[in-house]
Design an enzyme around this catalytic site. Structure first.
Site, PDB file in Angstrom:
ATOM      1  N   ALA A 216      -6.861   0.289   0.865  1.00 10.24           N
ATOM      2  CA  ALA A 216      -7.307   0.857   1.310  1.00 10.24           C
ATOM      3  C   ALA A 216      -8.795  -0.211   1.998  1.00 10.24           C
ATOM      4  O   ALA A 216     -10.063   0.401   3.038  1.00 10.24           O
ATOM      5  CB  ALA A 216      -8.552   2.026   1.087  1.00 10.24           C
ATOM      6  N   ALA A 217      -8.684  -1.229   1.483  1.00 10.50           N
ATOM      7  CA  ALA A 217      -9.819  -2.361   1.690  1.00 10.50           C
ATOM      8  C   ALA A 217     -10.264  -2.314   2.973  1.00 10.50           C
ATOM      9  O   ALA A 217      -9.156  -2.653   3.222  1.00 10.50           O
ATOM     10  CB  ALA A 217      -9.530  -3.220   0.658  1.00 10.50           C
TER      11      ALA A 217
ATOM     12  N   GLY B 194     -13.396   1.403   5.071  1.00  9.95           N
ATOM     13  CA  GLY B 194     -13.752   2.082   6.961  1.00  9.95           C
ATOM     14  C   GLY B 194     -12.727   3.584   7.355  1.00  9.95           C
ATOM     15  O   GLY B 194     -13.324   4.203   7.685  1.00  9.95           O
ATOM     16  N   LYS B 195     -11.575   3.372   6.617  1.00  9.14           N
ATOM     17  CA  LYS B 195     -10.513   4.630   6.890  1.00  9.14           C
ATOM     18  C   LYS B 195     -10.688   5.569   6.320  1.00  9.14           C
ATOM     19  O   LYS B 195     -10.523   6.768   6.434  1.00  9.14           O
ATOM     20  CB  LYS B 195      -9.480   4.181   7.374  1.00  9.14           C
ATOM     21  CG  LYS B 195      -8.877   3.551   8.954  1.00  9.14           C
ATOM     22  CD  LYS B 195      -7.809   2.905   8.676  1.00  9.14           C
ATOM     23  CE  LYS B 195      -7.653   2.047  10.205  1.00  9.14           C
ATOM     24  NZ  LYS B 195      -7.710   0.739   9.831  1.00  9.14           N
TER      25      LYS B 195
ATOM     26  N   ASP C  27      -2.103  -1.296  -7.688  1.00  9.04           N
ATOM     27  CA  ASP C  27      -1.320  -1.757  -6.810  1.00  9.04           C
ATOM     28  C   ASP C  27      -0.808  -0.778  -5.373  1.00  9.04           C
ATOM     29  O   ASP C  27      -0.085   0.606  -6.584  1.00  9.04           O
ATOM     30  CB  ASP C  27      -0.758  -3.138  -7.160  1.00  9.04           C
ATOM     31  CG  ASP C  27       0.978  -3.710  -6.662  1.00  9.04           C
ATOM     32  OD1 ASP C  27       0.913  -2.852  -4.776  1.00  9.04           O
ATOM     33  OD2 ASP C  27       1.777  -4.672  -6.481  1.00  9.04           O
TER      34      ASP C  27
ATOM     35  N   CYS D 169      -2.668  -3.676  12.498  1.00 11.21           N
ATOM     36  CA  CYS D 169      -3.538  -4.057  13.780  1.00 11.21           C
ATOM     37  C   CYS D 169      -2.459  -5.170  14.179  1.00 11.21           C
ATOM     38  O   CYS D 169      -2.735  -6.209  14.473  1.00 11.21           O
ATOM     39  CB  CYS D 169      -4.740  -4.666  12.971  1.00 11.21           C
ATOM     40  SG  CYS D 169      -4.542  -5.343  11.624  1.00 11.21           S
TER      41      CYS D 169
END
Length: 477
Positions: free
Chosen positions: A244-245, A248-249, A294, A374
């Site tokens: 998640a880090a 933003g999402k 993790d 990305c």
């Protein structure tokens, strides 16, 4: 164009990427030549910033129209020389605002006094940031606070910290005003923070979003905002953001759910988890629970152990799961230098394949799994989709809404219909161009939106439906 050279890659990494583009499904000589041209265009695009700065409105706290008006007022005050540019609302992503980037500007006079920054800092400057003191690698011996100085990026990492001059490969980023002297920057005191050079004449003119409406806006690349809309979270659901880090999402998921339900965010690096919590607090979102954990171990294997509400989780616990996987990041822009080895670049596919089974088993039957990266490599994108479909019979590839990017790339054995269900954002599909105020005045809004959709970062999205439980047998077998 271009002001900058194409992204600098290790030869073995460049060959690896090229093989993905000029793949074994391109059989004709003309097809191979076209693929090679497209690959070169991609490398050129990666060294330039996208044509638009993208910000996501926190619709949990305010309407898009209200925030747009606040942003226009703010930009009038902070933009260079009172410059006025349009702020566009994306028609398919209603919570996304687009601000055109002006540049590259070619008539900026270079100063005798110079500062050199690292490649990562240089990339941030090209997207509108000021230079923060830790990013300064070198400065002229006579540099004082208040001096107008030219800023360069050391794209090959050859400049020694504290050097007084640097004659290696460097890229001009524009001019700024130093807030510190050379002596203060390299004094040996505990690491200084804050702005070291305030950019006044950058090559690419884009607003800095430092402390600009921080509770209302989140700086986010356009494809990253598309991902959450494709996931389509609904109020009351339990959703997992597996990697998640910086959040933003995660915060976008919570906002689209109207902060009603439960959003679990995992990351294995503690300070990144704290950043997720800070962002949730800043944006006023209470449905997010972030854990330092993790993701490859997020599936509960021991039913006796009581971990209700905390990881690991029981099988089939979540309505929707986002696997925005760790990746080689080869789609990030601007990026003028990548010093990673081939071993580092290829290390992500195995990690992604450790995370995927966890996500599949944690997802409820009838639930949605969205996989995204990305990066632009075939191995981390289309090949992973082909592997997932063959490994997990319970998964079906789904069409996406909104469909803004192009279809997937050939080479992984997926059918034409399957490729059309994917989204690949490929900046090389549109020519690099200069943007100035006159161009903006003459441009139609629909043409600017079309450009923003194409000239963004490289990105990939796949959406799956889990049509049956992982414990069920396939009746066709």
């Amino acid at each position: 164009m271009p002001v900058f050279p194409k992204i600098s890659l290790r030869p073995e990494v460049e060959n690896y990427l090229k093989e993905g583009f000029v793949n074994n499904e391109v059989v004709s000589a003309s097809g191979k030549a076209a693929a090679e041209r497209k690959f070169e265009a991609l490398l050129n695009h990666l060294s330039h910033p996208p044509s638009f700065t993208t910000v996501r409105v926190n619709t949990h706290l305010a309407s898009v129209q209200h925030v747009k008006e606040l942003l226009l007022d703010e930009l009038q005050q902070v933009w260079f020389n009172g410059l006025s540019v349009p702020v566009l609302q994306h028609p398919d992503l209603q919570d996304v605002l687009l601000i055109p980037v002006i540049g590259p500007r070619k008539n900026i006079k270079r100063q005798q006094c110079e500062a050199v920054v690292g490649a990562q800092c240089g990339s941030a400057v090209l997207r509108g940031a000021h230079v923060y003191t830790p990013g300064i690698v070198s400065a002229s011996s006579f540099m004082k606070a208040g001096d107008v100085i030219s800023v360069y990026s050391d794209i090959k990492g050859k400049c020694k910290k504290g050097a007084r001059e640097f004659d290696g490969t460097k890229i001009f980023l524009g001019n700024g005003i130093s807030t510190l002297s050379r002596k203060e920057i390299f004094s040996g005191l505990p690491r200084l923070r804050g702005i070291g050079i305030r950019m006044t004449e950058p090559i690419y003119l884009s607003p800095s979003f430092d402390n600009v409406l921080p509770s209302y806006l989140f700086l986010q690349n356009l494809p990253s905002a598309v991902v959450t809309h494709v996931l389509n979270p609904q109020p009351g659901e339990k959703i997992l953001d597996l990697c998640a880090a910086p959040g933003g999402k995660t915060t976008h998921i919570a906002a689209l759910m109207h902060d009603q339900g439960e959003v679990i965010a995992l990351d294995k690096i503690a300070n990144k988890v704290e950043k997720i919590k800070q962002n949730a607090l800043l944006l006023g979102l209470n449905s997010i629970k972030a854990f330092c954990f993790d993701g490859t171990k997020a599936l509960k294997l021991d039913e006796i152990e009581d971990t209700e509400g905390t990881p690991p989780f029981s099988p089939e616990s979540f309505d929707r799961i986002l696997l925005d996987a760790p990746c080689s990041g080869m789609g990030q822009r601007p990026n003028m230098a990548c010093t990673w080895t081939l071993k580092e670049v290829t290390s992500y596919q195995p990690l992604q394949r450790k995370l995927f089974p966890v996500a599949v088993q944690l997802l409820k039957p009838g639930g949605t799994l969205v996989y995204s990266t990305c990066t632009v490599t075939l191995e981390e994108n289309e090949e992973q989709v082909a592997w997932a479909l063959s490994t997990f019979p319970c998964l079906q590839l789904q069409p996406q809404e909104p469909q803004i990017g192009g279809e997937g790339m050939m080479g992984a054995g997926l059918s034409g219909e399957q490729l059309r269900q994917l989204q690949r954002f490929d900046p090389s599909t549109t020519p690099l161009r200069d943007t100035d105020l006159e161009t903006l005045r003459d441009a139609r809004a629909e043409d600017m939106i079309r450009l923003a959709n194409k000239d963004c970062i490289g990105f990939f999205i796949a959406k799956f439906l889990k049509w049956k439980s992982t414990s069920e047998k396939d009746p066709q077998k």
